[in-house]
Design a protein around this motif. Structure first.
Motif, PDB file in Angstrom:
ATOM      1  N   MET A  71      23.209 -20.518 -41.978  1.00  0.00           N
ATOM      2  CA  MET A  71      21.879 -20.611 -41.138  1.00  0.00           C
ATOM      3  C   MET A  71      21.483 -21.924 -41.683  1.00  0.00           C
ATOM      4  SD  MET A  71      18.720 -18.101 -41.246  1.00  0.00           S
ATOM      5  CE  MET A  71      18.350 -18.509 -42.864  1.00  0.00           C
ATOM      6  N   ASP A  74      22.804 -24.148 -34.033  1.00  0.00           N
ATOM      7  CA  ASP A  74      23.108 -23.634 -32.535  1.00  0.00           C
ATOM      8  C   ASP A  74      23.568 -25.124 -31.872  1.00  0.00           C
ATOM      9  OD1 ASP A  74      21.862 -21.498 -32.917  1.00  0.00           O
ATOM     10  OD2 ASP A  74      19.954 -22.100 -32.340  1.00  0.00           O
ATOM     11  N   ASP A 118      26.621 -13.673 -34.697  1.00  0.00           N
ATOM     12  CA  ASP A 118      25.486 -14.233 -35.495  1.00  0.00           C
ATOM     13  C   ASP A 118      24.953 -13.033 -36.367  1.00  0.00           C
ATOM     14  OD1 ASP A 118      22.933 -15.121 -36.361  1.00  0.00           O
ATOM     15  OD2 ASP A 118      22.288 -15.675 -34.401  1.00  0.00           O
ATOM     16  N   THR A 164      26.564 -17.507 -39.216  1.00  0.00           N
ATOM     17  CA  THR A 164      27.282 -17.298 -38.039  1.00  0.00           C
ATOM     18  C   THR A 164      28.623 -17.553 -38.030  1.00  0.00           C
ATOM     19  OG1 THR A 164      25.253 -17.892 -36.687  1.00  0.00           O
ATOM     20  CG2 THR A 164      27.222 -18.191 -35.432  1.00  0.00           C
TER      21      THR A 164
END
Length: 435
Positions: free
Chosen positions: A11, A16, A35, A40
């Protein structure tokens, strides 16, 4: 159907953007994104790539591909990294596994040990192939990024060691020591030691020792817990780094032997301090750190603590330094204790000599096995022997000086040094080596 490959990303604020870049760089691929909050997982069948250009486009700033290593907690497949892109792909073994499996012959019991043609011994059953970090077809020793410090350490100082063999699992301890056998054997030894201590203790042995001999014990015997503890740490390290569980077990049991020795010396130190009211128990550290006669041995053992390559650690310690030091601090000290009517010290050191002999047997057997496996290993071992022999000789010369101060049955420094060097040469000859 193929296996999925791809990274597991921790994380972070950049996740993203990196995930979006991966999707962009793999058009036509079905990219799976899971996720889990703390991490992820990004994966696709067969191959996955991401480019620096795409990541920078989504981040809106410069990005170095090596930063991606710090964001990956793990990955599936094989990773190829350049300054411009990262690819995750299947290995050749994975491709082979992806094909329809062929019918396999039913494996027989104990197949992992190879074609023995017999039922394996208890020793082989409980010792074979226990080291997970040496498993076949591994990407790295530990299941983490191959470039982590722990994986790089094992790669550098074990897997890339100059001391190599096709299969270290073929080595066997001549004594075939298992945990059960070791505990039983050492329990018997400790029972003997306890009986000896009780018998001499009830007779007031320590209080009857001459003052000059007590001073010699404070110089030669009670300080040995420091060098022996150094050997114990190095032996434990060897057990951790060894390339096969057959070798690791020998080293681990050897570390147990040395712990027993340290404990016995510490126990006797306290007994002697209580019985003689001397400086014993308070001067050993100064003796180890300041006495000139001890300094060559101290220097050699402190340098041994930095022999990180498992093969050099083994050679320096088990084939060079230990045969030299054990000859002086166990065998010769036992003899002079006997000459000075210290039967207790003589018996205890003779008991510890059993552990010393067992170490010599498996160490010479391992050196012989290494040479049988690869003729070039002889030169590798000889180079390490040549590097560490001068340090062992200096240690023997230094400790020999202390024997000249003995009240009875004293030895010349030269005779002590010669006996220690001869003992080392005998061990090397048994191992198929020479100085």
């Amino acid at each position: 159907m193929t296996k999925p490959v791809g990274p597991v990303l921790r994380m972070s604020d950049d996740v993203d953007a990196i995930v979006a870049a991966i999707v962009d760089d793999n058009p036509g691929q079905e990219v799976t994104i899971v996720d889990q909050g703390a991490y992820t997982r990004v994966s696709a069948d067969g191959e996955l790539r991401v480019t620096r250009e795409s990541i920078e486009r989504y981040l809106g700033r410069d990005f170095e591909m090596r930063q991606l290593e710090g964001l990956m907690s793990a990955f599936a497949g094989r990773i190829d990294m350049t300054s411009q892109e990262v690819r995750w792909r299947l290995t050749s073994e994975d491709h082979a596994e992806a094909r329809p499996p062929r019918p396999q012959r039913r494996l027989k019991t104990w197949s992992s040990l190879g074609q023995l043609g017999r039922i394996p011994s208890e020793y082989e059953v409980v010792t074979h192939n226990l080291n997970y970090t040496t498993r076949p077809n591994r990407t790295s020793a530990l299941e983490s990024n191959p470039t982590t410090p722990a994986n790089m350490w094992l790669l550098t100082y074990r897997d890339k060691s100059p001391l190599r063999a096709d299969d270290w699992r073929g080595f066997r301890d001549p004594d075939e020591i298992t945990y059960r056998k070791y505990v039983t054997m050492q329990d018997e030894q400790e029972t003997v030691v306890e009986g000896v201590l009780d018998e001499y203790g009830s007779a007031g042995h320590d209080a009857s020792l001459p003052k000059r001999w007590v001073e010699c014990l404070a110089t030669l015997f009670t300080p040995t817990r420091f060098p022996v503890h150094a050997l114990q740490m190095c032996t434990a390290y060897l057990g951790h780094m060894a390339p096969a569980s057959y070798i690791s077990n020998c080293a681990v049991f050897g570390a147990g032997d040395l712990l027993r020795r340290v404990s016995l010396v510490a126990y006797r130190t306290r007994q002697l301090a209580d019985a003689t009211k001397s400086s014993i128990g308070s001067t050993e550290r100064v003796m180890w750190q300041r006495n000139e006669a001890w300094q060559p041995a101290r220097e050699a053992l402190e340098k041994l603590l930095t022999a990180y390559d498992w093969g050099e650690c083994f050679t320096a310690m088990n084939l060079v330094l230990r045969p030299t030091l054990d000859q002086i601090l166990v065998r010769q000290l036992a003899n002079v204790a006997h000459d000075n009517d210290d039967g207790l010290t003589w018996l205890l050191l003779c008991n510890l000599a059993v552990d010393v002999d067992r170490c010599t047997r498996w160490s010479t057997a391992l050196a012989e096995y290494a040479i049988e496996q690869r003729a070039g290993n002889r030169d590798v071992l000889q180079r390490w022997v040549a590097r560490w022999t001068p340090r062992a000789e200096a240690a023997a010369a230094g400790l020999g000086q202390l024997f000249e101060q003995l009240p009875s049955g004293g030895r010349s420094a030269k005779s002590v040094e010669d006996a220690a060097n001869s003992a080392r040469r005998r061990v090397l000859n048994q191992a198929g080596l020479s100085e």
